[in-house]
Enzyme design. Structure first.
Site, short mmCIF file in Angstrom:
data_model
loop_
_atom_site.label_atom_id
_atom_site.label_comp_id
_atom_site.label_asym_id
_atom_site.label_seq_id
_atom_site.Cartn_x
_atom_site.Cartn_y
_atom_site.Cartn_z
N GLU A 118 0.86 -1.20 0.00
CA GLU A 118 0.00 0.00 0.00
C GLU A 118 0.89 1.25 0.00
O GLU A 118 0.58 2.25 -0.65
CB GLU A 118 -0.95 0.02 1.20
CG GLU A 118 -1.82 -1.23 1.40
CD GLU A 118 -2.83 -1.51 0.29
OE1 GLU A 118 -2.82 -0.83 -0.74
OE2 GLU A 118 -3.62 -2.46 0.46
N HIS A 121 2.18 1.84 -3.41
CA HIS A 121 1.15 2.41 -4.29
C HIS A 121 1.03 3.93 -4.08
O HIS A 121 0.96 4.70 -5.04
CB HIS A 121 -0.20 1.74 -4.06
CG HIS A 121 -0.15 0.26 -4.31
ND1 HIS A 121 -1.20 -0.58 -4.02
CD2 HIS A 121 0.83 -0.53 -4.82
CE1 HIS A 121 -0.85 -1.82 -4.34
NE2 HIS A 121 0.37 -1.81 -4.83
N TYR A 127 4.79 9.77 -7.25
CA TYR A 127 5.81 9.81 -8.31
C TYR A 127 5.21 10.32 -9.63
O TYR A 127 5.84 11.09 -10.36
CB TYR A 127 6.40 8.41 -8.47
CG TYR A 127 7.58 8.33 -9.38
CD1 TYR A 127 8.75 9.04 -9.10
CD2 TYR A 127 7.55 7.52 -10.52
CE1 TYR A 127 9.85 8.95 -9.94
CE2 TYR A 127 8.64 7.42 -11.36
CZ TYR A 127 9.79 8.14 -11.06
OH TYR A 127 10.87 8.04 -11.89
N GLU A 191 -11.21 -2.41 -1.99
CA GLU A 191 -10.19 -3.00 -2.87
C GLU A 191 -10.80 -3.67 -4.09
O GLU A 191 -10.13 -3.79 -5.11
CB GLU A 191 -9.34 -4.00 -2.09
CG GLU A 191 -8.58 -3.34 -0.95
CD GLU A 191 -7.35 -4.13 -0.52
OE1 GLU A 191 -7.54 -5.22 0.03
OE2 GLU A 191 -6.22 -3.64 -0.72
N GLU A 225 -3.23 -5.32 -6.16
CA GLU A 225 -4.57 -5.18 -5.57
C GLU A 225 -5.40 -6.44 -5.77
O GLU A 225 -6.21 -6.79 -4.92
CB GLU A 225 -5.30 -3.96 -6.13
CG GLU A 225 -4.84 -2.63 -5.56
CD GLU A 225 -4.86 -2.55 -4.03
OE1 GLU A 225 -5.70 -3.21 -3.40
OE2 GLU A 225 -4.01 -1.85 -3.47
N HIS A 228 -4.42 -8.62 -3.09
CA HIS A 228 -5.01 -8.19 -1.81
C HIS A 228 -6.46 -8.65 -1.71
O HIS A 228 -6.92 -9.13 -0.68
CB HIS A 228 -4.98 -6.66 -1.66
CG HIS A 228 -3.61 -6.06 -1.68
ND1 HIS A 228 -3.39 -4.70 -1.62
CD2 HIS A 228 -2.38 -6.65 -1.73
CE1 HIS A 228 -2.09 -4.47 -1.66
NE2 HIS A 228 -1.46 -5.63 -1.73
FE FE Z 1 -4.64 -2.99 -1.31
#
Ligand code: FE
Length: 344
Positions: A118, A121, A127, A191, A225, A228
């Site tokens: 996370e 991300h 960035y 998610e 993801e 996840h």
């Molecule tokens: Fe996640």
């Protein structure tokens, strides 16, 4: 809780996702929840960093006045506006609620990996914002200013309140259901649904050969993801097996309602943010797409489908199937090869 000095070995049958009896959260072995270990290994194999992805072409395209339309610029900024704070919300939930209350050491092991992902991300969004010299104050504050983002985030955060209370403990029917509800809201809705119209938009850019560095960042994020989500679904289904008393008819109906509410919030987000549609995806397509993935999520935790809507974005379908196939994004041409290159 202090440990007991004993020669007795840990009884694997007492290991539970939550409420492990005499839960020993220190011993990794013997292992009961193998899916967590598999997820941990897969996460390591997929390791990547945002700074490894070239952004030069994106910078040129963003500066150019002839590549991106005004709608496309707005779409990119708005999906970033959602993304920048969504993964921070995810990190908080995983590190502050899951880690504390989950009593399976192998699940905790993956939760540590997930927490780091996370952070990666959030780093990726930072960035992109930095590379394109976007206004950080505008992008990172959007969740408080853009109503459709605010409504999604607020919906998720409202389920954290009870769980984040320092006095909250699992172990009663009421609290265990509350924790399971938090898990479903977090894994299935945040998610599993709230990222997906934004993912679709980013792959829209990629399909047009625009902002391909940013899209590649998002592609890596989407791969993480989906892992996840898979892990969350495995935990939910395992809790259902370990504590079937939680999964009452009433609770199931409540969860269906919540997931439908989540789908509505995501559909509203897509329709407000892309009112004229984008890359040939119109607001009706977004509705169909979100309904389609909401059905898939319901199905995975054993709840009945609610919409039966066909998938209008077949090019996204492999992603929602959590496919392990290689070369999953067929349009993608890359020589990027490190430990974590995009092999599914
Ligand atoms: Fe996640």
């Amino acid at each position: 809780m202090p440990i007991k000095k004993t020669n007795e070995k840990v009884d694997i049958n007492k290991r539970r996702i939550i409420n492990g009896e005499d839960a020993d959260v220190i011993q990794l072995y013997p292992m009961k929840h193998k899916f967590a270990w598999d997820a941990y290994l897969a996460g390591n194999a997929n390791h990547w960093l945002p700074t490894e992805i070239g952004m030069q072409k994106d910078i040129e395209q963003w500066k150019s006045t002839s590549v991106l339309s005004e709608d496309e610029r707005k779409a990119l900024k708005t999906v970033l506006g959602f993304f920048t704070t969504a993964d921070s919300i995810a990190a908080n939930n995983v590190a502050l609620a899951f880690y504390k209350h989950i009593s399976s050491p192998e699940c905790r092991m993956y939760i540590l990996r997930q927490s780091y992902e996370e952070a990666i991300h959030t780093h990726a969004y930072q960035y992109i914002v930095e590379s394109l010299a976007l206004d950080e104050g505008e992008i990172f504050n959007m969740y408080r200013e853009v109503e459709a983002i605010y409504n999604k985030d607020n919906f998720i955060l409202s389920f954290n309140e009870g769980i984040f209370n320092p006095n909250f403990k699992t172990g009663t029917l009421e609290n265990d259901q509350k924790f399971l509800e938090n898990m479903i809201v977090f894994s299935i809705i945040l998610e599993g649904i709230f990222f997906y119209s934004s993912f679709a938009v980013m792959f829209g850019f990629q399909r047009q050969n625009k902002m391909v560095g940013s899209a590649e960042q998002i592609q890596y994020i989407m791969r993480d993801e989906s892992q996840h989500l898979n892990f969350g679904i495995n935990m939910i289904n395992t809790i259902k097996e370990e504590q079937p008393e939680l999964w009452t008819k009433e609770f199931q109906e409540k969860m269906i309602k919540l997931i439908k509410r989540g789908a509505e919030l995501e559909i509203t987000f897509a329709q407000e943010v892309f009112p004229k549609g984008i890359f040939g995806m119109n607001s009706e397509n977004f509705r169909q797409y979100i309904e389609h993935i909401a059905d898939r999520r319901l199905q995975r935790i054993g709840l009945p489908e609610q919409y039966n809507t066909p998938n209008p974005f077949p090019w996204m379908s492999e992603a929602i199937d959590l496919s392990k196939e290689k070369n999953f994004f067929e349009t993608r041409v890359t020589e990027y090869k490190v430990g974590g290159a995009l092999d599914w």
